[in-house]
Enzyme design. Structure first.
Site, PDB file in Angstrom:
ATOM      1  N   ASP A   1       9.228   3.033   1.902  1.00 34.87           N
ATOM      2  CA  ASP A   1       7.984   3.676   2.362  1.00 34.87           C
ATOM      3  C   ASP A   1       8.122   3.248   3.965  1.00 34.87           C
ATOM      4  OD1 ASP A   1       5.278   4.312   3.157  1.00 34.87           O
ATOM      5  OD2 ASP A   1       4.362   3.425   1.252  1.00 34.87           O
TER       6      ASP A   1
ATOM      7  N   PHE B   1       0.969  -1.190   0.085  1.00 34.80           N
ATOM      8  CA  PHE B   1      -0.105  -0.011   0.098  1.00 34.80           C
ATOM      9  C   PHE B   1       0.732   1.224  -0.073  1.00 34.80           C
ATOM     10  CE2 PHE B   1      -2.284   3.698   1.624  1.00 34.80           C
ATOM     11  CZ  PHE B   1      -3.645   3.308   1.007  1.00 34.80           C
TER      12      PHE B   1
ATOM     13  N   LYS C   1       2.280  10.695   7.729  1.00 39.74           N
ATOM     14  CA  LYS C   1       1.611  10.365   9.031  1.00 39.74           C
ATOM     15  C   LYS C   1       1.930  11.000  10.351  1.00 39.74           C
ATOM     16  CE  LYS C   1      -1.027   6.535   7.462  1.00 39.74           C
ATOM     17  NZ  LYS C   1      -0.690   5.914   6.286  1.00 39.74           N
TER      18      LYS C   1
HETATM   19  C1  LIG Z   1      -0.654   5.952   4.864  1.00 38.90           C
HETATM   20  C2  LIG Z   1       0.042   5.271   3.906  1.00 38.90           C
HETATM   21  C3  LIG Z   1       0.180   5.890   2.433  1.00 38.90           C
HETATM   22  C4  LIG Z   1      -0.772   7.068   2.192  1.00 38.90           C
HETATM   23  O1  LIG Z   1      -0.513   8.331   2.759  1.00 38.90           O
HETATM   24  P1  LIG Z   1      -1.379   9.381   2.710  1.00 38.90           P
HETATM   25  O2  LIG Z   1      -0.960  10.492   3.551  1.00 38.90           O
HETATM   26  O3  LIG Z   1      -2.757   8.815   3.220  1.00 38.90           O
HETATM   27  O4  LIG Z   1      -1.647   9.880   1.475  1.00 38.90           O
HETATM   28  C5  LIG Z   1       1.347   5.497   1.886  1.00 38.90           C
HETATM   29  N1  LIG Z   1       2.189   4.365   2.468  1.00 38.90           N
HETATM   30  C6  LIG Z   1       1.844   3.959   3.642  1.00 38.90           C
HETATM   31  C7  LIG Z   1       2.789   2.669   3.748  1.00 38.90           C
HETATM   32  C8  LIG Z   1       0.781   4.337   4.321  1.00 38.90           C
HETATM   33  O5  LIG Z   1       0.771   3.736   5.472  1.00 38.90           O
END
Ligand SMILES: *Cc1c(COP(=O)(O)O)cnc(C)c1O
Length: 410
Positions: free
Chosen positions: A235, A150, A264
């Site tokens: 990520d 994700f 986040k």
């Molecule tokens: C939340 C998340 C995203 C996306 O971030 P947004 O601020 O919602 O655009 C991408 N990668 C990971 C691993 C996430 O947990």
């Protein structure tokens, strides 16, 4: 009651009216919990009727300092009265200072600031393409990702999000993306060739249900990226900022990425993200090749600096490691009495309990017990409490989960 509540005329509304407005006026993209919030305090949230909830979701790993941290509230007030936004056409005191702090914390060299995680991924993807082009590789455009990943919801990030439910309605997506479906070294080697510009992965997959990527897979990914002049993009949007017991999850392994995406928890709940890059990719983007109106504004960056100070001064990485062990141990204790808990896994305060198809029902019943949690991948109880949580609050959560599983005869 939160300060200033009585003077806010937009608070003169009931939960039913709020729900009716949203049903009528919003795109129906969200399936919300049956809970309408008034305010938060520490590890607790309060609904409009004043009922208290223990928060084991923390705004999806955003509110790592809990609610109403006095230092965050003070910075919001003071910087909010000084300067909120300035655009990236002008200097302000905080962006460079935050970039330096992030570099020290991560071992990376440079930052580009965004407003969200998905935008950090988009920037990383553009840097990967620009770097390949700069090195004179015309056909070096392929991205590799792994199954159940994700990375966000925009077309670029979505193209790297290898989950049918997110991708299916929006095809065609970005060409030149390949998913590695087995986390084996053989599969990894087979996916690589010199046309790959970057491999992207989460050290611990969050939305997939707290699934750690094996250490040897990460090491092999680093080796293969080097061999094929591809960038390793990690990520850490969910795993970053002390969540897993280290500043960043990759620091549990002997791997350094070329690009690191973060967001986040970075600014205490205020929208901010960034892609950090090693010095080797510093020259990939020329002036004007990427940019954003809001990204890296004075209020967001000032908050980011405060969050980093608090994480250090309150020893939150160490706390996350210690309390994470306590939470995992407590869940394993519960598992010995409840065979419906199929697996307990995680690192620091990013913890998953595999429950199978009952997970969404458990989340609903936990809410009735006054606990907010989340079901990831429809089958895993995902726990992301604030890093400021206490042992007795973890006990409170375990007690609620115990009652729910008993009530369901599991
Ligand atoms: C939340 C998340 C995203 C996306 O971030 P947004 O601020 O919602 O655009 C991408 N990668 C990971 C691993 C996430 O947990």
């Amino acid at each position: 009651m939160a300060a200033g509540e009585m003077s806010d005329r937009y608070l003169q509304i009931s939960a039913d009216e709020i729900k009716a407005l949203e049903r009528e006026y919003l795109f129906p993209t969200y399936q919300r919990y049956d809970l309408c919030l008034s305010h938060g305090d520490g590890a607790y949230l309060f609904d409009l009727e004043g009922r208290r909830y223990l928060d084991f979701l923390a705004g999806i790993a955003v509110n790592s300092l809990g609610y109403n941290h006095p230092r965050i509230s003070r910075v919001l007030r003071e910087q909010g009265e000084r300067l909120i936004h300035s655009s990236n056409l002008l200097y302000h005191p905080y962006q460079g200072q935050l970039a330096k702090r992030l570099a020290t914390m991560s071992g990376m060299a440079r930052a580009f600031f965004t407003n969200s995680g998905t935008e950090a991924m988009e920037a990383a993807m553009k840097i990967a393409r620009a770097q390949a082009r700069k090195l004179g590789h015309e056909n070096k455009s392929r991205f590799l990702c792994i199954k159940n990943s994700f990375h966000g919801r925009t077309f670029g990030a979505l193209s790297l999000t290898s989950q049918e439910k997110y991708q299916a309605p929006f095809r065609p997506l970005l060409a030149d993306v390949e998913t590695i479906t087995e986390l084996t070294l053989t599969a990894l080697e087979q996916a690589f060739d010199d046309r790959v510009c970057a491999l992207v992965l989460e050290p611990i997959q969050g939305e997939a249900g707290v699934r750690p990527v094996p250490g040897e897979f990460l090491l092999a990914a680093r080796r293969l990226c080097d061999r094929h002049a591809a960038l390793l993009i990690l990520d850490e949007i969910q795993t970053g900022f002390a969540r897993t017991g280290r500043p960043f999850a990759f620091q549990h392994y002997h791997v350094q990425p070329d690009l690191l995406t973060i967001a986040k928890a970075i600014a205490g709940g205020f929208p901010l993200g960034a892609v950090l890059g090693s010095e080797s990719v510093a020259g990939s983007l020329k002036p004007g090749e990427h940019g954003t109106t809001f990204g890296g504004g004075p209020l967001a960056c000032r908050l980011g600096l405060e969050v980093l100070d608090i994480i250090e001064e309150e020893g939150l990485a160490e706390k996350a490691a210690e309390l994470g062990d306590y939470l995992i141990g407590s869940l394993r204790g519960l598992q010995s009495r409840h065979p419906s808990i199929l697996d307990v896994r995680g690192l620091g305060l990013m913890v998953g309990a595999e429950l199978g198809s009952i997970a969404p029902e458990v989340v609903k019943r936990l809410l009735k017990q006054g606990v907010i949690a989340n079901a990831a991948h429809q089958s895993v109880l995902r726990l992301l409490p604030p890093l400021t949580i206490s042992r007795s609050q973890i006990d409170e959560f375990i007690g609620a989960l115990d009652r729910v599983l008993k009530e369901m005869n599991l």
